[in-house]
Motif scaffolding. Structure first.
Motif, PDB file in Angstrom:
ATOM      1  N   HIS A 198       0.812  -1.220   0.000  1.00  0.00           N
ATOM      2  CA  HIS A 198       0.000   0.000   0.000  1.00  0.00           C
ATOM      3  C   HIS A 198       0.850   1.277   0.000  1.00  0.00           C
ATOM      4  O   HIS A 198       0.324   2.367  -0.191  1.00  0.00           O
ATOM      5  CB  HIS A 198      -0.972   0.007   1.186  1.00  0.00           C
ATOM      6  CG  HIS A 198      -0.310   0.150   2.524  1.00  0.00           C
ATOM      7  ND1 HIS A 198       0.397  -0.872   3.114  1.00  0.00           N
ATOM      8  CD2 HIS A 198      -0.248   1.199   3.386  1.00  0.00           C
ATOM      9  CE1 HIS A 198       0.868  -0.465   4.289  1.00  0.00           C
ATOM     10  NE2 HIS A 198       0.494   0.801   4.474  1.00  0.00           N
ATOM     11  N   ARG A 226      -7.999  -0.278   2.455  1.00  0.00           N
ATOM     12  CA  ARG A 226      -8.888   0.720   3.033  1.00  0.00           C
ATOM     13  C   ARG A 226     -10.183   0.029   3.459  1.00  0.00           C
ATOM     14  O   ARG A 226     -10.792  -0.692   2.678  1.00  0.00           O
ATOM     15  CB  ARG A 226      -9.143   1.835   2.027  1.00  0.00           C
ATOM     16  CG  ARG A 226     -10.056   2.941   2.550  1.00  0.00           C
ATOM     17  CD  ARG A 226      -9.929   4.189   1.693  1.00  0.00           C
ATOM     18  NE  ARG A 226     -10.211   3.927   0.287  1.00  0.00           N
ATOM     19  CZ  ARG A 226     -11.428   3.931  -0.258  1.00  0.00           C
ATOM     20  NH1 ARG A 226     -12.490   4.164   0.502  1.00  0.00           N
ATOM     21  NH2 ARG A 226     -11.594   3.710  -1.550  1.00  0.00           N
ATOM     22  N   ARG A 248       1.782   4.452   6.364  1.00  0.00           N
ATOM     23  CA  ARG A 248       0.882   5.192   5.488  1.00  0.00           C
ATOM     24  C   ARG A 248      -0.468   4.495   5.465  1.00  0.00           C
ATOM     25  O   ARG A 248      -0.536   3.268   5.476  1.00  0.00           O
ATOM     26  CB  ARG A 248       1.459   5.274   4.068  1.00  0.00           C
ATOM     27  CG  ARG A 248       0.527   5.923   3.059  1.00  0.00           C
ATOM     28  CD  ARG A 248       1.104   5.889   1.654  1.00  0.00           C
ATOM     29  NE  ARG A 248       2.295   6.715   1.538  1.00  0.00           N
ATOM     30  CZ  ARG A 248       3.027   6.807   0.432  1.00  0.00           C
ATOM     31  NH1 ARG A 248       2.694   6.093  -0.631  1.00  0.00           N
ATOM     32  NH2 ARG A 248       4.091   7.581   0.390  1.00  0.00           N
ATOM     33  N   GLU A 249      -1.542   5.275   5.423  1.00  0.00           N
ATOM     34  CA  GLU A 249      -2.874   4.692   5.340  1.00  0.00           C
ATOM     35  C   GLU A 249      -3.096   4.103   3.945  1.00  0.00           C
ATOM     36  O   GLU A 249      -2.682   4.692   2.944  1.00  0.00           O
ATOM     37  CB  GLU A 249      -3.934   5.749   5.625  1.00  0.00           C
ATOM     38  CG  GLU A 249      -3.982   6.207   7.075  1.00  0.00           C
ATOM     39  CD  GLU A 249      -4.372   5.076   8.012  1.00  0.00           C
ATOM     40  OE1 GLU A 249      -5.299   4.316   7.666  1.00  0.00           O
ATOM     41  OE2 GLU A 249      -3.737   4.945   9.079  1.00  0.00           O
ATOM     42  N   ARG A 254      -4.814   3.123   0.403  1.00  0.00           N
ATOM     43  CA  ARG A 254      -5.698   3.875  -0.494  1.00  0.00           C
ATOM     44  C   ARG A 254      -6.786   2.988  -1.085  1.00  0.00           C
ATOM     45  O   ARG A 254      -7.932   3.394  -1.190  1.00  0.00           O
ATOM     46  CB  ARG A 254      -4.870   4.495  -1.641  1.00  0.00           C
ATOM     47  CG  ARG A 254      -3.842   5.498  -1.202  1.00  0.00           C
ATOM     48  CD  ARG A 254      -3.043   6.010  -2.390  1.00  0.00           C
ATOM     49  NE  ARG A 254      -2.250   4.963  -3.004  1.00  0.00           N
ATOM     50  CZ  ARG A 254      -0.981   4.723  -2.694  1.00  0.00           C
ATOM     51  NH1 ARG A 254      -0.386   5.439  -1.757  1.00  0.00           N
ATOM     52  NH2 ARG A 254      -0.306   3.760  -3.299  1.00  0.00           N
ATOM     53  N   GLU A 255      -6.432   1.786  -1.512  1.00  0.00           N
ATOM     54  CA  GLU A 255      -7.376   0.918  -2.216  1.00  0.00           C
ATOM     55  C   GLU A 255      -8.155   0.030  -1.258  1.00  0.00           C
ATOM     56  O   GLU A 255      -7.630  -0.412  -0.232  1.00  0.00           O
ATOM     57  CB  GLU A 255      -6.645   0.032  -3.230  1.00  0.00           C
ATOM     58  CG  GLU A 255      -5.980   0.782  -4.367  1.00  0.00           C
ATOM     59  CD  GLU A 255      -4.547   1.159  -4.085  1.00  0.00           C
ATOM     60  OE1 GLU A 255      -3.904   1.778  -4.944  1.00  0.00           O
ATOM     61  OE2 GLU A 255      -4.063   0.832  -2.968  1.00  0.00           O
ATOM     62  N   THR A 256      -9.397  -0.241  -1.598  1.00  0.00           N
ATOM     63  CA  THR A 256     -10.193  -1.218  -0.854  1.00  0.00           C
ATOM     64  C   THR A 256      -9.788  -2.623  -1.295  1.00  0.00           C
ATOM     65  O   THR A 256      -9.102  -2.803  -2.316  1.00  0.00           O
ATOM     66  CB  THR A 256     -11.684  -1.022  -1.109  1.00  0.00           C
ATOM     67  OG1 THR A 256     -11.971  -1.346  -2.484  1.00  0.00           O
ATOM     68  CG2 THR A 256     -12.113   0.408  -0.822  1.00  0.00           C
TER      69      THR A 256
END
Length: 222
Positions: free
Chosen positions: A118, A146, A186-187, A189-191
């Motif tokens: 991610h 996500r 880092r958070e 981005r993609e589900t």
């Protein structure tokens, strides 16, 4: 926030506070599963592995007992220093203080990525990795996605189990963060559905499953 939710959170607060007192690595809990995937590889020996984003080298140390040569890539200076020091006496291991874009040329029997994908462009990274694995080799990913509504049941179970695992794996209530958890994060981005669509297009036959502790697993055999 509704009143029932506030009451529930208040009731759980002492339990959830244990997470802060007994922190542990959600990544390391998957190490045994990753090594089991490595043992299923049937390519000719000697076998090599590349751990992208190896952190302080926890997984590298385990893989060195399964394959013949292990290379770890880690761009964080402090984490790569620790990984290099702990493996300095092992001729099967080399640690390179670089990120994925500066990776060495070559092909590997096993490529692993734990909480790393991610951080990178999804499609471009999977496309590049596909060409780096020898026929019969494996890509093994433990990733973050996500969260969506479909993930809530898994997340709820993980939240409840989190303190229990902390008590077992980090019994001393000192709040000291494991060294392997200090690298920049880092958070995602993609589900998970988006990851499935992209990975399915690039890696035919890929297997992706939800996992506990806010992770998913991905396995692809070249």
């Amino acid at each position: 926030m509704s009143r029932p939710t506030e009451v529930l959170l208040q009731a759980l607060r002492p339990w959830l506070r244990l997470v802060e007192q007994h922190p542990w690595s959600h990544n390391d809990i998957y190490a045994r599963w990753i090594t089991s995937q490595a043992r299923r590889i049937r390519t000719p020996r000697p076998r090599s592995a590349l751990d992208i984003g190896c952190g302080t080298g926890n997984l590298v140390a385990r893989l060195a007992g399964v394959v013949d040569q292990v290379t770890g890539l880690e761009p964080d200076p402090e984490a790569s220093r620790i990984a290099a020091e702990r493996s300095a006496a092992d001729p099967r291991v080399r640690i390179l203080p670089v990120g994925f874009d500066d990776r060495p040329d070559g092909e590997w029997d096993l490529i692993t990525m734990v909480a790393v994908l991610h951080h990178l462009p999804l499609a471009a990274t999977l496309t590049a990795v596909r060409s780096m694995i020898k026929p019969g080799g494996r890509l093994v990913v433990v990733g973050l996605a996500r969260e969506t509504r479909a993930d809530v049941p898994w997340s709820a179970v993980s939240v409840l189990l989190n303190p229990l695992l902390g008590l077992i794996l980090h019994p001393k209530a000192d709040g000291a963060m494991p060294v392997g958890m200090t690298a920049p994060a880092r958070e995602p981005r993609e589900t998970l559905d988006e990851i499935r669509r992209v990975a399915g297009r690039i890696l035919p036959g890929v297997r992706i499953r939800r996992g506990l502790f806010f992770r998913y697993t991905l396995v692809w055999q070249a």
